[in-house]
Enzyme design. Structure first.
Site, mmCIF file in Angstrom:
data_model
loop_
_atom_site.group_PDB
_atom_site.id
_atom_site.type_symbol
_atom_site.label_atom_id
_atom_site.label_comp_id
_atom_site.label_asym_id
_atom_site.label_seq_id
_atom_site.Cartn_x
_atom_site.Cartn_y
_atom_site.Cartn_z
ATOM 1 N N GLU A 240 7.765 -1.043 8.966
ATOM 2 C CA GLU A 240 5.979 -1.345 8.650
ATOM 3 C C GLU A 240 5.756 -2.390 9.432
ATOM 4 O O GLU A 240 4.595 -2.562 8.896
ATOM 5 C CB GLU A 240 5.806 -0.560 7.104
ATOM 6 C CG GLU A 240 6.663 -0.056 6.280
ATOM 7 C CD GLU A 240 5.761 -0.449 4.404
ATOM 8 O OE1 GLU A 240 5.246 -1.053 4.060
ATOM 9 O OE2 GLU A 240 5.628 1.049 3.769
ATOM 10 N N GLU B 28 10.480 6.253 2.913
ATOM 11 C CA GLU B 28 10.736 5.880 1.179
ATOM 12 C C GLU B 28 9.866 6.538 0.746
ATOM 13 O O GLU B 28 8.804 6.903 1.422
ATOM 14 C CB GLU B 28 10.459 4.382 1.673
ATOM 15 C CG GLU B 28 10.767 3.488 1.698
ATOM 16 C CD GLU B 28 10.167 1.761 1.443
ATOM 17 O OE1 GLU B 28 8.921 1.574 0.755
ATOM 18 O OE2 GLU B 28 10.696 0.874 2.336
#
Length: 478
Positions: A135, A280
């Protein structure tokens, strides 16, 4: 002779074309087979940010017991990689964010990273993906983000140098890489990252036949406004649908909406056929009082339905890309009690530290949804309305409480004023009582500045007023 030569030349060209076409078709077939193989093995994220978690040896045995087919590490832990060589699990390893800049700057550094973290284990350990960072575009780290693709490219160069072609390199991005995501056809990447990062990234992924990795959590999208989106729609079990007004595509769950918004964003940049992987996704089994819907039943429902959908054969895909195989990693193996942030951050696990299930889940997707034991009905599927306080957890360490008490009282002249000798909250004189007031007062005063009722695991929220007639504890009203 010239006629014969022409005839032989024609045969040669035709046979060469046929062979080329056959090789191309064979290559496409093998690519598709590999995609199906990767997508058929539902993965699990194995994070280790907890002080009560089992050893890698025990954890890997637990991963095998839940029949996961792939494990994703947030590092390249040598012990875990060695142990995984004795399993049939596919493995994904991660380059930490702080190493990206160094890797991008020098091929020698990237070569050393591959030499240290891949070559001692591969191919006995079935490493399939190397993820660079996590991220990275969610943080204000301009220098690191522009180094992302160069770092990925250097790792691929090193892998190729060693004749390794079946390890794909990617990077997990969050949904906040999009400027807009609703309706799905309106999906668009943020302007400030499109030129410097997204276009080079998509070109790299496309050129290496890798995947666009996405951390995608419908829980957060739903919980921000639970009155606007049906919980059943978020949990894959509603009968309601949403039709995109621009495309006419019909959506039956929130995850597909979010995935398609990314697929549309990539299409707008010229990459309509990019592979997609979910690095995820999951649902929290517990959270703070204001974190609506974070409970065991919802977590079990989401993950069971997710696995059923993603392990289907043939692949279901999404409304905009039907039949698309999507490798998927459930988040996560354990609750991780040393993560910071709100309560949900520490409660995404499917197993307790001893390996017993928080709720049952079958990673093969074979167990019918009616085949699991019933779970208690939750009480927090609608937003809580009322007062909330922050108090020490039972059995909190007194030394740590005293340190936190001093920290809280030092932040503001008003935070602990009521604890002064002779004031309304001075008695009873004990570390626990004074810490209870100080932590609660500090949290109530600074909660709107993202202060959490956690204090390194010393405190939690409660709806029971800890004060008394003389000493009034400030509260937060939800």
């Amino acid at each position: 002779m010239s006629l014969l030569a022409f005839f032989l030349f024609t045969i040669l060209v035709f046979s060469s074309s046929c062979c080329s076409a056959t090789r191309f078709q064979g290559h496409r077939y093998m690519q598709r087979k590999t995609m199906l193989d990767l997508a058929s093995k539902i993965g699990i994220n194995y994070g280790r940010r907890g002080n009560n978690l089992p050893s890698p040896y025990q954890s890997i045995n637990f991963i095998k017991s839940i029949k996961a087919g792939h494990v994703k590490l947030y590092d390249a832990d040598p012990e875990s990689l060695t142990l995984l060589s004795q399993t049939n699990l596919y493995v994904t390893i991660t380059v930490p964010n702080h190493q990206i800049t160094a890797l991008s700057s020098n091929q020698t550094i990237a070569d050393e990273w591959v030499r240290t973290n891949i070559l001692p284990y591969y191919p006995q350990t079935q490493i399939r993906f190397v993820l660079v960072g996590n991220e990275i575009l969610s943080y204000n780290s301009g220098n690191v983000s522009v180094n992302l693709v160069p770092a990925m490219r250097k790792i691929v160069n090193s892998l190729r140098l060693h004749g390794i072609h079946n390890i794909k390199v990617g990077t997990p991005l969050a949904m906040d890489s999009l400027r807009s995501s609703f309706p799905p056809s309106n999906g668009t990447f943020r302007e400030e990252i499109t030129g410097p990062v997204m276009l080079p990234l998509l070109k790299f992924l496309n050129g290496t036949n890798s995947y666009f990795f996405l951390n995608v959590h419908p829980y957060f999208r739903w919980s921000r406004n639970p009155m606007n989106t049906s919980l059943d729609f978020a949990l894959f079990q509603g009968h309601s649908t949403y039709t995109d007004p621009q495309t006419g595509l019909v959506y039956r769950n929130l995850l597909d909406q979010m995935l398609d918004s990314v697929l549309f964003a990539m299409t707008k940049l010229g990459y309509p056929h990019m592979r997609l992987a979910i690095s995820e996704t999951g649902w929290p089994n517990f959270g703070d009082i204001d974190e609506t819907g974070a409970n065991i039943l919802n977590a079990a429902t989401y993950n069971r339905n997710l696995i059923k959908k993603m392990s289907a054969s043939p692949p279901i895909g999404t409304p905009s890309r039907p039949g698309l195989p999507i490798p998927t990693f459930v988040f996560s193996l354990f609750n991780e009690n040393q993560k910071s942030g709100s309560g949900t951050q520490r409660h995404w696990g499917i197993l307790h530290p001893d390996g017993s299930p928080i709720y049952d889940v079958d990673f093969t997707g074979q167990t019918p949804l009616t085949g699991f034991n019933p779970l208690p009905k939750p009480t927090n599927n609608v937003p809580y309305k009322g007062q909330v306080w922050c108090v020490p957890v039972e059995g909190a360490n007194e030394t740590e409480l005293e340190e936190t008490l001093r920290m809280a009282c030092a932040q503001s002249n008003t935070t602990c004023a009521a604890l002064a000798p002779g004031r309304e909250c001075y008695e009873p004189v004990s570390i626990y009582w004074h810490a209870s007031y100080a932590l609660n007062s500090y949290w109530a005063q600074f909660r709107n500045q993202s202060i959490q009722c956690f204090f390194n695991g010393l405190a939690h929220e409660t709806t029971t007023n800890p004060g008394n007639d003389r000493c009034k504890f400030p509260s937060v009203t939800l």
